[in-house]
Design a protein around this motif. Sequence first.
Motif, PDB file in Angstrom:
ATOM      1  N   ASP A   1       0.854  -1.198   0.000  1.00  0.00           N
ATOM      2  CA  ASP A   1       0.000   0.000   0.000  1.00  0.00           C
ATOM      3  C   ASP A   1       0.886   1.243   0.000  1.00  0.00           C
ATOM      4  N   LYS A   2       0.374   2.342   0.562  1.00  0.00           N
ATOM      5  CA  LYS A   2       1.123   3.588   0.393  1.00  0.00           C
ATOM      6  C   LYS A   2       2.409   3.648   1.219  1.00  0.00           C
ATOM      7  N   GLU A   3       2.459   2.867   2.302  1.00  0.00           N
ATOM      8  CA  GLU A   3       3.638   2.937   3.178  1.00  0.00           C
ATOM      9  C   GLU A   3       4.871   2.353   2.488  1.00  0.00           C
ATOM     10  N   GLN A   4       6.018   2.928   2.787  1.00  0.00           N
ATOM     11  CA  GLN A   4       7.274   2.440   2.236  1.00  0.00           C
ATOM     12  C   GLN A   4       7.529   0.989   2.656  1.00  0.00           C
ATOM     13  N   GLY A   5       7.967   0.159   1.712  1.00  0.00           N
ATOM     14  CA  GLY A   5       8.338  -1.217   2.026  1.00  0.00           C
ATOM     15  C   GLY A   5       9.857  -1.367   2.083  1.00  0.00           C
ATOM     16  N   TYR A   6      10.321  -2.305   2.892  1.00  0.00           N
ATOM     17  CA  TYR A   6      11.761  -2.521   3.056  1.00  0.00           C
ATOM     18  C   TYR A   6      12.088  -3.992   2.882  1.00  0.00           C
ATOM     19  N   CYS A   7      13.231  -4.248   2.280  1.00  0.00           N
ATOM     20  CA  CYS A   7      13.698  -5.620   2.170  1.00  0.00           C
ATOM     21  C   CYS A   7      15.124  -5.675   2.701  1.00  0.00           C
ATOM     22  N   LEU A   8      15.339  -6.497   3.716  1.00  0.00           N
ATOM     23  CA  LEU A   8      16.662  -6.609   4.322  1.00  0.00           C
ATOM     24  C   LEU A   8      17.232  -7.988   4.018  1.00  0.00           C
ATOM     25  N   LEU A   9      18.347  -8.023   3.321  1.00  0.00           N
ATOM     26  CA  LEU A   9      18.956  -9.300   2.953  1.00  0.00           C
ATOM     27  C   LEU A   9      20.134  -9.567   3.878  1.00  0.00           C
ATOM     28  N   ILE A  10      20.104 -10.698   4.554  1.00  0.00           N
ATOM     29  CA  ILE A  10      21.207 -11.021   5.458  1.00  0.00           C
ATOM     30  C   ILE A  10      21.857 -12.322   5.028  1.00  0.00           C
ATOM     31  N   PRO A  11      23.016 -12.234   4.411  1.00  0.00           N
ATOM     32  CA  PRO A  11      23.693 -13.466   4.013  1.00  0.00           C
ATOM     33  C   PRO A  11      24.333 -14.148   5.222  1.00  0.00           C
ATOM     34  N   GLU A  12      24.587 -15.452   5.065  1.00  0.00           N
ATOM     35  CA  GLU A  12      25.268 -16.176   6.135  1.00  0.00           C
ATOM     36  C   GLU A  12      26.768 -16.091   5.954  1.00  0.00           C
ATOM     37  N   LYS A  13      27.233 -16.826   4.940  1.00  0.00           N
ATOM     38  CA  LYS A  13      28.624 -16.630   4.576  1.00  0.00           C
ATOM     39  C   LYS A  13      28.562 -16.284   3.105  1.00  0.00           C
ATOM     40  N   ILE A  14      29.468 -15.458   2.741  1.00  0.00           N
ATOM     41  CA  ILE A  14      29.269 -14.979   1.384  1.00  0.00           C
ATOM     42  C   ILE A  14      30.582 -14.701   0.698  1.00  0.00           C
ATOM     43  N   SER A  15      30.691 -15.182  -0.524  1.00  0.00           N
ATOM     44  CA  SER A  15      31.879 -14.913  -1.325  1.00  0.00           C
ATOM     45  C   SER A  15      31.687 -13.531  -1.953  1.00  0.00           C
ATOM     46  N   PRO A  16      32.786 -12.934  -2.388  1.00  0.00           N
ATOM     47  CA  PRO A  16      32.642 -11.619  -3.031  1.00  0.00           C
ATOM     48  C   PRO A  16      31.708 -11.660  -4.239  1.00  0.00           C
ATOM     49  N   GLU A  17      31.728 -12.771  -5.005  1.00  0.00           N
ATOM     50  CA  GLU A  17      30.857 -12.837  -6.187  1.00  0.00           C
ATOM     51  C   GLU A  17      29.391 -12.886  -5.747  1.00  0.00           C
ATOM     52  N   ALA A  18      29.138 -13.690  -4.708  1.00  0.00           N
ATOM     53  CA  ALA A  18      27.765 -13.807  -4.240  1.00  0.00           C
ATOM     54  C   ALA A  18      27.272 -12.461  -3.709  1.00  0.00           C
ATOM     55  N   ARG A  19      28.170 -11.741  -3.115  1.00  0.00           N
ATOM     56  CA  ARG A  19      27.810 -10.433  -2.594  1.00  0.00           C
ATOM     57  C   ARG A  19      27.458  -9.485  -3.744  1.00  0.00           C
ATOM     58  N   GLU A  20      28.281  -9.520  -4.765  1.00  0.00           N
ATOM     59  CA  GLU A  20      28.037  -8.760  -5.996  1.00  0.00           C
ATOM     60  C   GLU A  20      26.603  -9.019  -6.494  1.00  0.00           C
ATOM     61  N   ARG A  21      26.266 -10.302  -6.511  1.00  0.00           N
ATOM     62  CA  ARG A  21      24.961 -10.716  -6.996  1.00  0.00           C
ATOM     63  C   ARG A  21      23.856 -10.121  -6.112  1.00  0.00           C
ATOM     64  N   LEU A  22      24.035 -10.227  -4.809  1.00  0.00           N
ATOM     65  CA  LEU A  22      23.005  -9.707  -3.906  1.00  0.00           C
ATOM     66  C   LEU A  22      22.873  -8.190  -4.014  1.00  0.00           C
ATOM     67  N   LEU A  23      24.007  -7.555  -4.253  1.00  0.00           N
ATOM     68  CA  LEU A  23      23.957  -6.095  -4.356  1.00  0.00           C
ATOM     69  C   LEU A  23      23.090  -5.640  -5.523  1.00  0.00           C
ATOM     70  N   LEU A  24      22.953  -6.520  -6.534  1.00  0.00           N
ATOM     71  CA  LEU A  24      22.065  -6.192  -7.652  1.00  0.00           C
ATOM     72  C   LEU A  24      20.647  -5.915  -7.149  1.00  0.00           C
ATOM     73  N   MET A  25      20.289  -6.619  -6.085  1.00  0.00           N
ATOM     74  CA  MET A  25      18.937  -6.453  -5.547  1.00  0.00           C
ATOM     75  C   MET A  25      18.691  -5.024  -5.076  1.00  0.00           C
ATOM     76  N   GLU A  26      19.763  -4.378  -4.626  1.00  0.00           N
ATOM     77  CA  GLU A  26      19.599  -3.005  -4.158  1.00  0.00           C
ATOM     78  C   GLU A  26      19.306  -2.060  -5.322  1.00  0.00           C
ATOM     79  N   ARG A  27      19.949  -2.349  -6.453  1.00  0.00           N
ATOM     80  CA  ARG A  27      19.856  -1.418  -7.580  1.00  0.00           C
ATOM     81  C   ARG A  27      18.734  -1.761  -8.547  1.00  0.00           C
ATOM     82  N   VAL A  28      18.513  -3.054  -8.782  1.00  0.00           N
ATOM     83  CA  VAL A  28      17.610  -3.458  -9.853  1.00  0.00           C
ATOM     84  C   VAL A  28      16.247  -3.827  -9.276  1.00  0.00           C
ATOM     85  N   HIS A  29      15.210  -3.240  -9.827  1.00  0.00           N
ATOM     86  CA  HIS A  29      13.879  -3.512  -9.303  1.00  0.00           C
ATOM     87  C   HIS A  29      12.964  -4.087 -10.361  1.00  0.00           C
TER      88      HIS A  29
END
Length: 826
Positions: free
Chosen positions: A718-746
């Motif tokens: 609805d009108k309220e702002q939504g938030y998505c928080l991604l918390i990886p467990e262990k993460i390689s730099p490549e996997a992190r790169e991939r997750l960071l896409l989530m911040e930019r790409v909608h």
Amino acid sequence: MSDIDSLRNILELERRKGYTDKAVIGGLDKYLHKQAGQIRQSINDPQLLRGFDELNLAKSNYSACDLDERKRWMANVLDWLDKLERATNKKSSQESGVGRQETVVRRQETRVRSQESVGRSQKGEEGLESPVTVIKGVAINIANKFAKFNVRTVNDLLYFFPRRYVDYSQRKPVSALIEGEEQTIVGTIWQARVATLGYRKGTEAIVGDETGNVRVVWFNQPYLAKRFRTNARVVISGTVGLFKGHKVFESPEWELLEDKELIHTGRLVPVYPLTQGLYPRQVRKWTKEAVDGFAWQLDDFLPADIKTRCQLLDLPAAIAQIHYPDDRTMAERARGRLSFDELFLLQLGVLARKRNWQEGQPGNAFHIDREVISRFLGCLPFALTQAQERVLHEMLTDLQQAKAMSRLLQGEVGSGKTVIATLALLIAAANGYQGALMAPTEVLAEQHYANICSYLSKVGTQEPGEGTIRRYTGFLSGPLTVALLIGSLSSADKQNLHDKIKQGEVDIAIGTHALIQKEVEFSKLGLAVIDEQHRFGVLQRSALRQKGFNPHVLVMTATPIPRTMALTLYGDLDISVIDELPPGRQVVKTKCLEPQDREKAYTFLHRQVSNGRQAFIICPLVEESEVLEAKAATTEYERLSREVFPNLKLGLLHGQMPSNDKENVMRSFRGGELDILVSTSVVEVGIDVPRASVMMVEGAERFGLSQLHQFRGRVGRDKEQGYCLLIPEKISPEARERLLLMERVHDGFALAEKDLEIRGPGEFFGARQSGLPDLKLAKLTDLHSLELARQEAMTLFQSDPDLKKAKHKRLRQQLSRAWSGAAEWS
Ligand code: ADP
Ligand code: MG
């Protein structure tokens, strides 16, 4: 090895065997009749071609000749082959002096080698369907290991493809070796001995050519020393390192330069998937044997005109080259041919399936009442987006045809698919047909029921009535009845609905799997809509289709499927995409956190809840085990309830819960009785909880981007702002790169494409999607190949839909083989 080489090898073997027609299984004539056409294609020179045609190999009659005739015939053919060889060498020596020499060497190497294997194969009636044990050296225990890869027959072994190649084709003089590169030398063993390398015994050798010497060591393989006789010729392939300032090969691939074609060194060397107890050198030996002895027997099922048009290799050549390519180009061409086969067969099967529904029986052509549509749209509190308009138009065009619609409607969460489905259902009702809308969960079905009823109450008048049946008047010419059929109704209510549906008193039936129970009979089902279709098994979808007489079918999904994938998976469906969200939709703010930020995230959740919002916490995906996943979620739920949010109301949702319990939890979360829902990935399905504002995903790196996007679509509705928080467990730099896409790409489609690119199609073809033939080589990311295969399949399908023509007989057999085991599709 070229076709010409094979021919020569076989003929020379036949000569050595005293013209007994034993060089080839099945006889020389059979071989020649089969191969002549292909051999002919490799000849360019017109004069040689004339000579070849005079030999008339395609109609040879060797078996009927007596010994003298056979000798004469043989001399003739070998003579022509010599001419051909001279001509070819002259030509290639003009092109490249070095190349020529190598070709000759390789050809000689090849020849002896092939004679051996051909000689062996004539022992029994061995063919492509023989067990792999017919290959020399493959004993039962080895065959069992191959069985792990589903390799049982010789044919299977030919289709056991290398995963990649190591490029050892760069031959170098010893003096020109460069540190750090993969290179090959051909040299003489000056000395080889057992040596202590580090703390263990190994083999050390000095290998040299006219330009210099180099040290070669093999760790842990002292037995090699015995195999390397002084002065033997050897090929060494591997990476050159430095040891105390001197160049050295460490545990390289090696091969004695006997009169054999090189398979471990000096070329593109295939790398096969290995299991314990299968060693690379052995596997290469056996695949080589299979290729030399049996590949020529493969029936090329592709029609010649397709091969020509698409410039594809012949099947035997493609199989030979995929294992032992002459060079990168040939490896690519081999892959091109074989992956074309996969895609082509897939497309043919998919097209056949579509035709079965559409042309098997006529469909119901609906009349489109524009008045109904514009009145309905006029009552909506919003205008359709352009994408919705376009999709509506595509769908209406289908509905007017006297053949059943099969359309896949894709659109992001919240893109407004339900309105489109509702319009289709109304059109069906206006035409006197029933419509059904099936959703994967009760909560979703209820949601649809509520939405559709609320649309209708604006355009018509609701008569007073029971909860799960509603009647609207003043809109269509007669009353319009909508019903909700779900499993949790009382049996009396269910019975009542069954009766009404059967008598045609329900126009629009909305429900879950309850709709496809065998007690449910429609009087005149004209349209079946299936929501979140990927959640349904193939059989469930076809069950709904079966409830009507060839009804129109609309399947909807919010999981964006890249176009290439859609063509493959749903090539039998027409595809519509709503690629635009209604105006004013907010973007869910997404943040990829570090594990140590978890406390902060909890604080954030607390704050949101105290502002009247709700939150999801998704637990990590446990590969392959719903049971373990449920256990982990339960533990996490208990921990969170006790330690982190003792004052809040938490709920738990996982796939192991009885579906009633699941539905109840979802209902109370949706109704606001719970603050936080702790869940496994089951929550992904299109549920609408307007007050939910936070989606927290634990173990985020284990999910695909598409799935994360689905999760995120659950909040901020609805009108309220939504938030998505991604918390990886262990993460390689490549996997992190991939997750960071989530911040930019909608954009869900962009994310799906990325997913496909990064993680490969396996993630999309979950167990759910089985029922399709195996794709070993074809890359679903290769749009060009897919479209080529689809184009060719359609062309062929138009000219010979049942593959009845004689020239398509082999193709027909291959098609049914490829699709055997594939389930019937909805
Ligand atoms: P989904 O595609 O996820 O099934 P829905 O059909 O549930 O999406 O639509 C989500 C919400 O958006 C609903 O509340 C619906 O009424 C609203 N909606 C649909 N189309 C439009 C539009 N063109 N403009 C504004 N809101 C729309
Ligand atoms: Mg929906």
